[in-house]
Design a protein around this motif. Structure first.
Motif, mmCIF file in Angstrom:
data_model
loop_
_atom_site.group_PDB
_atom_site.id
_atom_site.type_symbol
_atom_site.label_atom_id
_atom_site.label_comp_id
_atom_site.label_asym_id
_atom_site.label_seq_id
_atom_site.Cartn_x
_atom_site.Cartn_y
_atom_site.Cartn_z
ATOM 1 N N ILE A 179 16.037 -24.697 -7.367
ATOM 2 C CA ILE A 179 15.591 -24.814 -6.144
ATOM 3 C C ILE A 179 15.233 -23.697 -5.493
ATOM 4 O O ILE A 179 14.108 -23.656 -4.775
ATOM 5 C CB ILE A 179 16.766 -25.910 -5.186
ATOM 6 N N VAL A 180 16.072 -22.683 -5.294
ATOM 7 C CA VAL A 180 15.642 -21.270 -4.614
ATOM 8 C C VAL A 180 14.466 -20.815 -5.312
ATOM 9 O O VAL A 180 13.534 -20.215 -4.639
ATOM 10 C CB VAL A 180 16.701 -20.291 -4.926
ATOM 11 N N LEU A 181 14.519 -20.712 -6.675
ATOM 12 C CA LEU A 181 13.188 -20.080 -7.229
ATOM 13 C C LEU A 181 12.116 -20.943 -7.164
ATOM 14 O O LEU A 181 11.074 -20.208 -7.117
ATOM 15 C CB LEU A 181 13.540 -19.845 -8.641
ATOM 16 N N SER A 182 12.259 -22.271 -6.820
ATOM 17 C CA SER A 182 10.665 -22.913 -6.523
ATOM 18 C C SER A 182 10.387 -22.820 -5.294
ATOM 19 O O SER A 182 9.301 -22.994 -4.919
ATOM 20 C CB SER A 182 11.188 -24.334 -6.982
ATOM 21 N N LEU A 183 11.193 -22.454 -4.285
ATOM 22 C CA LEU A 183 10.719 -22.273 -2.779
ATOM 23 C C LEU A 183 9.394 -21.339 -2.538
ATOM 24 O O LEU A 183 8.606 -21.733 -1.630
ATOM 25 C CB LEU A 183 12.042 -21.976 -1.934
ATOM 26 N N PRO A 184 9.464 -20.102 -3.152
ATOM 27 C CA PRO A 184 8.317 -19.311 -2.828
ATOM 28 C C PRO A 184 7.015 -19.719 -3.500
ATOM 29 O O PRO A 184 6.037 -19.738 -2.678
ATOM 30 C CB PRO A 184 8.504 -17.774 -3.722
ATOM 31 N N PHE A 185 7.099 -20.447 -4.449
ATOM 32 C CA PHE A 185 5.812 -21.341 -4.964
ATOM 33 C C PHE A 185 5.598 -22.376 -3.920
ATOM 34 O O PHE A 185 4.286 -22.782 -3.632
ATOM 35 C CB PHE A 185 6.125 -21.996 -6.340
ATOM 36 N N CYS A 186 6.443 -22.955 -3.297
ATOM 37 C CA CYS A 186 6.336 -24.214 -2.416
ATOM 38 C C CYS A 186 5.746 -23.466 -1.087
ATOM 39 O O CYS A 186 4.847 -24.181 -0.445
ATOM 40 C CB CYS A 186 7.602 -25.039 -2.006
ATOM 41 N N LEU A 187 6.436 -22.521 -0.446
ATOM 42 C CA LEU A 187 6.077 -21.837 0.618
ATOM 43 C C LEU A 187 4.709 -21.396 0.701
ATOM 44 O O LEU A 187 3.853 -21.322 1.617
ATOM 45 C CB LEU A 187 7.127 -20.644 1.032
ATOM 46 N N LEU A 188 4.394 -20.471 -0.370
ATOM 47 C CA LEU A 188 3.346 -19.610 -0.282
ATOM 48 C C LEU A 188 2.242 -20.093 -1.048
ATOM 49 O O LEU A 188 0.952 -19.693 -1.149
ATOM 50 C CB LEU A 188 3.616 -18.320 -0.996
ATOM 51 N N GLN A 189 2.562 -21.555 -1.714
ATOM 52 C CA GLN A 189 1.316 -22.432 -2.347
ATOM 53 C C GLN A 189 0.739 -21.531 -3.739
ATOM 54 O O GLN A 189 -0.444 -21.363 -3.790
ATOM 55 C CB GLN A 189 0.262 -22.779 -1.477
ATOM 56 N N ILE A 190 1.637 -20.933 -4.457
ATOM 57 C CA ILE A 190 1.423 -19.973 -5.284
ATOM 58 C C ILE A 190 1.201 -21.007 -6.642
ATOM 59 O O ILE A 190 1.880 -21.899 -7.092
ATOM 60 C CB ILE A 190 2.538 -19.172 -5.919
ATOM 61 N N GLY A 191 -0.081 -20.860 -7.428
ATOM 62 C CA GLY A 191 -0.210 -21.618 -8.440
ATOM 63 C C GLY A 191 0.488 -21.278 -9.657
ATOM 64 O O GLY A 191 0.713 -20.054 -9.939
ATOM 65 N N ILE A 192 0.571 -22.128 -10.607
ATOM 66 C CA ILE A 192 1.191 -21.764 -12.012
ATOM 67 C C ILE A 192 0.347 -21.919 -13.048
ATOM 68 O O ILE A 192 -0.378 -23.141 -12.964
ATOM 69 C CB ILE A 192 2.529 -22.776 -12.034
ATOM 70 N N PRO A 193 -0.002 -21.093 -13.912
ATOM 71 C CA PRO A 193 -0.786 -21.395 -15.213
ATOM 72 C C PRO A 193 -0.651 -22.776 -15.845
ATOM 73 O O PRO A 193 0.470 -23.107 -15.875
ATOM 74 C CB PRO A 193 -0.427 -20.264 -16.129
ATOM 75 N N SER A 194 -1.805 -23.280 -16.194
ATOM 76 C CA SER A 194 -1.829 -24.699 -16.695
ATOM 77 C C SER A 194 -0.724 -24.830 -17.979
ATOM 78 O O SER A 194 -0.205 -25.843 -18.082
ATOM 79 C CB SER A 194 -3.057 -25.205 -17.111
#
Length: 319
Positions: A179-194
């Motif tokens: 959950i902690v590791l996912s928060l930066p992607f959620c907050l900053l809308q960082i995309g993850i490679p397909s």
């Protein structure tokens, strides 16, 4: 026709989860899986599949859309309130004080991470899972710390497990870490490679079937003890019925709606966590009572969840 549609919606949301759970029970009864296999399944579940499930849904969400401080405060506050009230009532009515720890823990601690999130996804989709996961990051530590407290004071003997140990286990919990590791992607809308996203999807897809098979494999109906059955039934009723009936109307009064209300109901109405049995065993609690409450709540939650989701659907709380 509308009544039938709502009933089918409720059954379709609940039954697929519990069919796999029942399958796990029969696989265990037929000897196709044993306790060693279940232990390894749980290891994969807690260290890989479920963390990936949480990471996937949180990282792909918009934090501002799913974070609800009022919902968070209400969930944590009512969890602590339930713990206190159940303990007070248990002290008054339970004569065997060594059973109080297992009773209190079994009555307030939910199997939210496994059954709860799976049901949230079936009913409310990814948004419900994300809301539930953010609540879980705060509620699960409460479950662990409060359970340690009551089992320390009300068990059959002294225990080496303390608050410090519980806090360390929380920090090292793979679910909390994901959950902690996912928060930066959620907050900053960082995309993850397909290519990475597809791998995460594959691993996350294992979470629900693996969890249900493992839970089904831990159920032993012949272990329900007659001398504890009345106490176990009372604790199970508090877990599955009393808490939702008390807290959901209050949440409605406070203006909590939609998926926020749904994840609250699932949190209150989920069966007792299997970890309550493990903790009771490690802390010299009443293991038989802990096991009975886990089994009864798990089996009967299919009924209470179906009725609860149906009620939500009829009243328009979920679309």
């Amino acid at each position: 026709m509308l009544i039938l549609d709502n009933l089918l919606f409720s059954i379709n949301a609940v039954m697929p989860i519990f069919i796999i759970l029942i399958l796990g029970y029969f696989l265990k009864e037929k000897g196709l899986i044993d306790q060693y296999t279940i232990k390894k399944m749980n290891a994969v579940l807690f260290n890989v599949a479920l963390p990936m499930f949480l990471f996937r849904d949180i990282s792909r969400s918009n934090f501002t859309d799913v974070f609800d401080l009022r919902l968070l405060i209400f969930a944590v506050g009512t969890t602590c309130l339930s713990f206190v009230l159940i303990w007070v009532v248990a002290e008054i009515f339970i004569k065997d004080k060594s059973s109080i720890g297992a009773f209190v823990q079994g009555s307030f601690r939910s199997n939210y991470a496994l059954i709860g999130l799976a049901l949230a996804y079936n009913v409310g989709g990814s948004e419900a899972v994300t809301k539930g996961a953010l609540l879980m990051a705060f509620v699960i530590p409460c479950y662990n710390v409060l359970s340690v407290i009551v089992l320390t004071f009300r068990s059959k003997g002294n225990s080496d497990v303390g608050i410090k140990t519980a806090l360390i286990s929380i920090i090292k919990n793979p679910l909390i870490i994901s959950i902690v590791l996912s928060l930066p992607f959620c907050l900053l809308q960082i995309g993850i490679p397909s290519i990475v996203n597809k791998s995460i999807d594959y691993m996350a897809g294992m979470a629900t079937p693996l969890a249900m098979l493992a839970i089904g494999g831990t159920i032993y109906l012949d272990e329900i003890k007659n001398r504890r059955i009345r106490l176990a039934v009372v604790g199970s009723a508090i877990k599955l019925i009393v808490q939702p009936i008390i807290y959901i109307p209050i949440a409605l009064f406070l203006g909590i709606r939609g998926n926020g209300l749904l994840v609250l109901y699932i949190m209150y109405g989920s069966p007792t966590a299997v970890s309550s049995y493990v903790m009771a065993s490690n802390m010299n609690g009443d293991v038989e009572l802990a096991s009975d409450i886990f089994i009864i709540t798990t089996l009967f939650s299919v009924i209470t969840f179906t009725i609860g989701i149906y009620t939500f659907k009829v009243l328009g709380f979920i679309l």
